[in-house]
Every structure is written in C-alpha cells, then in structure tokens.
Design an enzyme around this catalytic site. Structure first.
Site, mmCIF file in Angstrom:
data_model
loop_
_atom_site.group_PDB
_atom_site.id
_atom_site.type_symbol
_atom_site.label_atom_id
_atom_site.label_comp_id
_atom_site.label_asym_id
_atom_site.label_seq_id
_atom_site.Cartn_x
_atom_site.Cartn_y
_atom_site.Cartn_z
ATOM 1 N N VAL A 222 0.743 -1.328 -0.226
ATOM 2 C CA VAL A 222 -0.013 -0.119 -0.139
ATOM 3 C C VAL A 222 0.960 1.306 0.079
ATOM 4 O O VAL A 222 2.043 1.221 0.276
ATOM 5 C CB VAL A 222 -0.962 0.044 1.246
ATOM 6 C CG1 VAL A 222 -1.759 -1.256 1.112
ATOM 7 C CG2 VAL A 222 -0.340 0.172 2.583
ATOM 8 N N HIS B 81 11.518 -5.888 -0.036
ATOM 9 C CA HIS B 81 11.539 -4.697 -0.953
ATOM 10 C C HIS B 81 11.792 -4.918 -2.462
ATOM 11 O O HIS B 81 12.994 -5.450 -2.979
ATOM 12 C CB HIS B 81 12.730 -3.694 -0.698
ATOM 13 C CG HIS B 81 12.663 -2.383 -1.267
ATOM 14 N ND1 HIS B 81 13.841 -1.862 -1.540
ATOM 15 C CD2 HIS B 81 11.811 -1.792 -2.398
ATOM 16 C CE1 HIS B 81 13.657 -0.704 -2.335
ATOM 17 N NE2 HIS B 81 12.670 -0.649 -2.757
ATOM 18 N N ASN C 69 18.529 2.027 -2.902
ATOM 19 C CA ASN C 69 17.838 3.189 -3.092
ATOM 20 C C ASN C 69 18.992 4.133 -2.690
ATOM 21 O O ASN C 69 19.376 5.272 -3.372
ATOM 22 C CB ASN C 69 16.651 3.222 -2.207
ATOM 23 C CG ASN C 69 15.334 2.916 -2.769
ATOM 24 O OD1 ASN C 69 15.342 2.888 -4.136
ATOM 25 N ND2 ASN C 69 14.354 2.991 -2.058
#
Length: 286
Positions: A91, A141, A191
């Site tokens: 979400v 992830h 990231n």
C-alpha cells in the site's frame, strides 16, 4: 510454519499486482485484497495480460500460466487474509497507514504467519512496533517493475526473528527472484546508492558543461543499463523526490540525500517523466 502455500498481497496497485503475479507464477495460491473492487478487477486483468504476453514470448510455459491464472482470489475484505501463511503489503508508503494495516493484520492472521512490507523508505522496526509479534515482521523490497526486476531486498528489522528470514528466503527464490538480506536502514541499500548516483548527475547538470542526454550516454556507454536522467523519468521524478525527502529526513539530513531543487521545480511544473510525457526528456525524445 509447515511450508508456505498461500500468500496474501494487500494493495492492488501497480506494485501489488506485479508482486501478486510473480507469486502466482511461483506456484502459490494468492489472496489479492484492496479496498476498491474496481482496482482489484483492473489488477487481475493486467496480470492476465502480462502472463499471456509471457506465454507469447516463450518466457512462461502454458501449464504454469494456466495454473497462475487460477491461483487468485480477490476480495475487499481484509479478514479474508486470515488463512495466509505470508502477507505482503504493497500500500501507499505512509507510516500511519502501514502501521494501522499491520496492527489489523496482526490480529487477523495466525500467530505463525509472516507479515512482510514492500516499503522502500520506511523502517521495518518502526512498522512492527504496533504489532503483538514484531519478530514476524520483515521487509521484502521489490523493485519496479516487480515482475521483471530480479532483486528483492529482504530487510531484517531490529526485532525480526532469524526464523522469519529463513522462511522468507525460499519463497523469494521460488518466485524467480534473487534475495539479498540487508539491515534495516533508511531507504535500503540500492535506493541510497541510486539517490547518490542521481544526485551527483543533477549537480553535474547544474554546471551546464554537460546536458542530460550527454551524461546519460556517458554512463550507458560505461555499462550502466540506464543513465540517471532516463532512470528518473522511468521511475517518476515525483517518486524520486519523495524518496529523497524520506531518506534525507531519516538520515538526519545527510547532505548526500538532500533533495535537489530542480526536482521540486519539475514536479511543480508537472514534468514528472514518462507518466506525464515530459521530464528530463519529452515523449518524442528518442
């Protein structure tokens, strides 16, 4: 837990649908849930199209594709996740939203079920705080597009049990992904490295000695699959800015991750990349 058979995916947006697809192709039963029935139907149709494309390209065999198509159960009722062995939430990346969701799931699923988050910015340790059993909370992830990108960062929170990690790794491998276990750190490993890569490219662009296509071409000729500006257009300039802000705040304002003003200006102008048709490149730019 005696083996993983059923996986629930919460959130049927692009990431959630992609995760559900690879889980189904991996041979697992999938419960796909969202608050919006229309989004669920769209997600199921998208998954069916992508699987069919895989068959046409000989990347998915017919038997596996047929089994995957019939592996889905969709629902707007979160309580229907109760039988799942693993729940992967996908979400919106908002701490309050995710913590509320995990608190609810913690009461719905069995005590030996695993709760996994696809977050790319939030702390797994913090997400687990409102659960009764934080040891079963872990990060998975996936990278966009999740049905194509092989890497999955398996994020171990401060309270994640070793058994939880050991149960998740075979699942990730079985769905055709490469799991890498990392510690709970703001933004994760990939990231943070990618933000530094893109940030330095933006500083070079400010020098005005090189333009975006030249910088991209140099990096791509050096072996990078995608130059920094093509990558930002692909990911969405707005998404890059959001991740920058989150990592910058959670690393106590480390200068490496300070959001570049150019990103803010581009988002304000609606130049957010391929989603809008114009970013560092326009839709017509080769």
């Amino acid at each position: 837990m005696n083996g993983i058979r059923q996986v629930a995916v919460v959130g049927a947006g692009t990431m959630g649908a992609d995760i559900a697809q690879v889980v189904a192709l991996g041979g697992y039963e999938v419960i796909l849930t969202d608050t919006d029935e229309r989004i669920l139907r769209l997600a199921l149709a998208r998954v069916a199209r992508t699987i069919e494309q895989g068959v046409r390209l000989n990347k998915v065999d017919g038997l596996t594709a047929n089994r995957a198509r019939h592996a889905f159960r969709i629902t707007t009722d979160l309580a229907k996740c109760a039988p799942a062995d693993v729940v992967i939430e996908a979400v919106y990346d908002d701490l309050d939203v995710k913590q509320d969701l995990f608190e609810n799931l913690d009461e719905i699923v069995r005590d030996d079920a695993i709760l996994a988050s696809s977050t790319n910015t939030l702390s797994i340790t913090t997400l687990a705080q409102k659960t009764r059993l934080p040891g079963r909370v872990i990060g998975t992830h996936f990278f966009n597009p999740a049905h194509l990108t092989r890497l999955v960062e398996v994020v171990r929170g401060e309270n994640t049990r070793p058994e939880t990690v050991e149960q998740v790794l075979p699942l990730i491998r079985k769905i055709g992904k490469t799991p890498v276990v990392v510690q709970d750190t703001p933004g994760g490993v990939v990231n943070r490295l990618t933000l530094a890569y893109m940030g330095e490219a933006l500083h070079l662009l400010d020098d005005q000695s090189l333009d975006a296509p030249t910088i991209d071409r140099l990096l791509e000729d050096a072996g990078f699959p995608m130059g920094p500006f093509r990558l930002m257009d692909f990911l969405g300039v707005d998404s890059v800015l959001d991740v920058c802000k989150m990592v910058y705040e959670n690393t106590f304002h480390a200068s490496t991750y300070r959001p570049h003003p150019r990103l803010k200006r581009m988002v304000e102008a609606g130049r957010i990349g391929r989603k809008s048709g114009q970013g560092f490149y326009s839709r017509e730019t080769p």
